[in-house]
Design an enzyme around this catalytic site. Structure first.
Site, mmCIF file in Angstrom:
data_model
loop_
_atom_site.group_PDB
_atom_site.id
_atom_site.type_symbol
_atom_site.label_atom_id
_atom_site.label_comp_id
_atom_site.label_asym_id
_atom_site.label_seq_id
_atom_site.Cartn_x
_atom_site.Cartn_y
_atom_site.Cartn_z
ATOM 1 N N HIS A 103 25.166 33.205 42.837
ATOM 2 C CA HIS A 103 24.679 34.471 43.401
ATOM 3 C C HIS A 103 24.697 35.604 42.376
ATOM 4 O O HIS A 103 24.149 36.674 42.628
ATOM 5 C CB HIS A 103 25.464 34.858 44.662
ATOM 6 C CG HIS A 103 26.852 35.389 44.421
ATOM 7 N ND1 HIS A 103 27.980 34.618 44.547
ATOM 8 C CD2 HIS A 103 27.288 36.626 44.062
ATOM 9 C CE1 HIS A 103 29.050 35.355 44.308
ATOM 10 N NE2 HIS A 103 28.658 36.575 43.999
ATOM 11 N N ASP A 133 27.487 27.508 44.902
ATOM 12 C CA ASP A 133 27.587 28.837 44.307
ATOM 13 C C ASP A 133 28.167 28.776 42.899
ATOM 14 O O ASP A 133 29.024 29.570 42.536
ATOM 15 C CB ASP A 133 28.410 29.781 45.188
ATOM 16 C CG ASP A 133 28.134 31.249 44.861
ATOM 17 O OD1 ASP A 133 27.155 31.512 44.130
ATOM 18 O OD2 ASP A 133 28.890 32.126 45.320
ATOM 19 N N SER A 209 33.012 38.426 40.979
ATOM 20 C CA SER A 209 32.356 37.137 41.192
ATOM 21 C C SER A 209 32.065 36.454 39.861
ATOM 22 O O SER A 209 31.477 37.053 38.969
ATOM 23 C CB SER A 209 31.049 37.318 41.962
ATOM 24 O OG SER A 209 31.293 37.727 43.284
#
Length: 459
Positions: A103, A133, A209
């Site tokens: 992402h 992911d 992230s």
């Protein structure tokens, strides 16, 4: 910089004076706890990632006029717009292999990676997987970079100290500390539990992230990927993809694969709750129950059957379908896995060889005739297609692999299983393609969609 202090000798409140004297710290270093050595080891291999992608945005010249906007809603047009994202990544190979989240960089047209020492590199995606992911990136022209070694995330325990390193909110590289607060966590996406994560209370915020979750030896335990939050900020519940799984993705990306191929279990399972454990005569809930088993499954080859209870894989307990798949993924295709399973009151051990889902996805038959179905691609159902299309494990027959926008006037969809065409039973993809390529005044098609039988009539 303020450093946390580890307070010792609290028992001296109830001890004799002599005992209290023995617990007095001899130096400042004896009472000071610092993560600085771990940070010095790990931080240089954590990078900032700036990704850009071109997206299509519909705009109208009347967007800023509340009166005309409603009357001229059909006059909008599509224009390209640059969308930027900011995240983190981890160098896992000195020649410039970086791991991050899908992402963060998925579908990016430009990737810029900035190291802790302020060097910059452009990057390109080797492999990116939306469901896991995870993304693996190669930096152009990079060599002799600092790296993080993979830790054995299968051996981690709740309570282990960890650090989260990343670039939250774009303020620059930041380190937070905490512990492993949970194992084998799943998140619900689209109504179903998915993924397998390490849970930590180390603060993880937007921008973290793709960053590193490291142990006290400065090794990579996981890739930080998500937070559980009602406000968008850290509330002490963060999730990281275990290093054992990340390692498999990196290995396949470096080997030249642009799509991850994990071990195929060929089974569906259900967790054992208290009621099911009592019905099975267990003293406590444990393991997962085999609900469906494909004949080609390596578990079936080892002698297991529907109704058997899988207790552990590779010496690690399993308590959910996500945990079972994660244990297999961590081992990888071609590995041998020790399985402990139970049937009735008998516990059995077996060793299986993990395989990819069988089937050649390149064998497809195209509908080429001048019919409403021109452009549709068909294939005989294989375990690989069952997995790719998320079909029931016991699905059989001919499946629609892809379809054009105009084919069948939208009547047929990818994932449909064809059963009959104009009164003829469909047994093979080649036969179905020939039937759909031959002109007919009208069409009657019987198919399965989402587990329900559907009858389509077209003229």
């Amino acid at each position: 910089m303020l450093r946390p202090f580890l307070i010792v000798g609290l028992t001296c409140l109830f001890a004799t004076p002599a005992a209290a004297e023995e617990t007095i710290p001899p130096s400042r270093e004896a009472i000071t706890m610092s993560f600085a050595p771990v940070v010095r080891e790990a931080a240089p291999a954590v990078v900032n990632i700036y990704a850009s992608r071109v997206v299509a945005e519909r705009v109208s010249p009347f967007d800023f006029d509340p009166f005309f906007r409603d009357f001229f809603s059909g006059f909008d047009q599509t224009v390209p717009r640059i969308q930027n994202s900011l995240g983190s990544g981890v160098i896992v190979d000195a020649d410039g292999i970086v791991v991050s989240n899908h992402h963060v960089v998925g579908d990016a047209t430009e990737i810029r990676v900035v190291l802790a020492d302020r060097r910059e590199f452009s990057g390109r995606i080797l492999l990116s997987d939306a469901e896991a992911d995870l993304a693996v990136i190669r930096l152009d022209g990079a060599a002799d970079l600092p790296v993080l070694e993979f830790a054995d995330s299968e051996a981690v325990e709740v309570g282990d100290l960890v650090l989260a390193i990343g670039n939250p909110f774009g303020v620059g590289q930041t380190v937070t500390s905490g512990i492993i607060s949970g194992l084998a966590r799943s998140m619900r996406v689209g109504g179903r539990a998915t993924g397998y994560y390490l849970q930590t209370d180390a603060a993880i915020n937007p921008g973290n992230s793709g960053g590193a979750l490291v142990d006290m030896q400065g090794r990579l335990l996981g890739i930080n990927t998500a937070i559980l939050s009602g406000s968008g900020g850290s509330q002490g519940v963060g999730f990281a993809i275990p290093a054992s799984i990340v390692r498999q993705y990196v290995a396949q990306a470096v080997a030249g694969q642009d799509r991850f191929i994990g071990p195929w279990s060929g089974l569906s399972v259900q967790p054992v709750d208290a009621g099911l454990a009592q019905a099975m005569g267990l003293d406590r809930p444990e393991g997962v129950l085999i609900a469906q088993l494909h004949p080609a499954s390596p578990f079936a080859t080892a002698g297991m059957a529907t109704g058997d209870l899988i207790l552990s894989v590779g010496g690690q307990p399993v308590g959910s379908g996500a945990e079972l798949e994660a244990r297999l993924t961590a081992l990888g295709v071609g590995a041998r896995a020790d399985i402990v399973w139970r049937r009735g009151e008998e516990t059995t051990r077996a060793t299986i060889t993990l395989i990819a889902a069988p089937g050649d996805e390149s064998v497809v038959f195209q509908v080429n005739g001048a019919t409403p179905f021109q452009g549709i691609a068909l294939s005989d159902l294989t375990p690989r297609l069952i997995e790719d299309l998320n079909l029931p494990l016991d699905a059989e027959g001919v499946v629609v692999v892809s379809t054009s926008a105009a084919a069948g006037r939208g009547a047929l969809q990818a994932g449909d299983i064809l059963l009959g065409v104009n009164g003829l039973t469909v047994d093979a993809a080649e036969q179905a393609a020939a039937l759909l390529s031959s002109p007919a005044p009208e069409w009657e098609i019987v198919l399965l969609r989402d587990g329900r039988q559907v009858l389509l009539r077209l003229r």
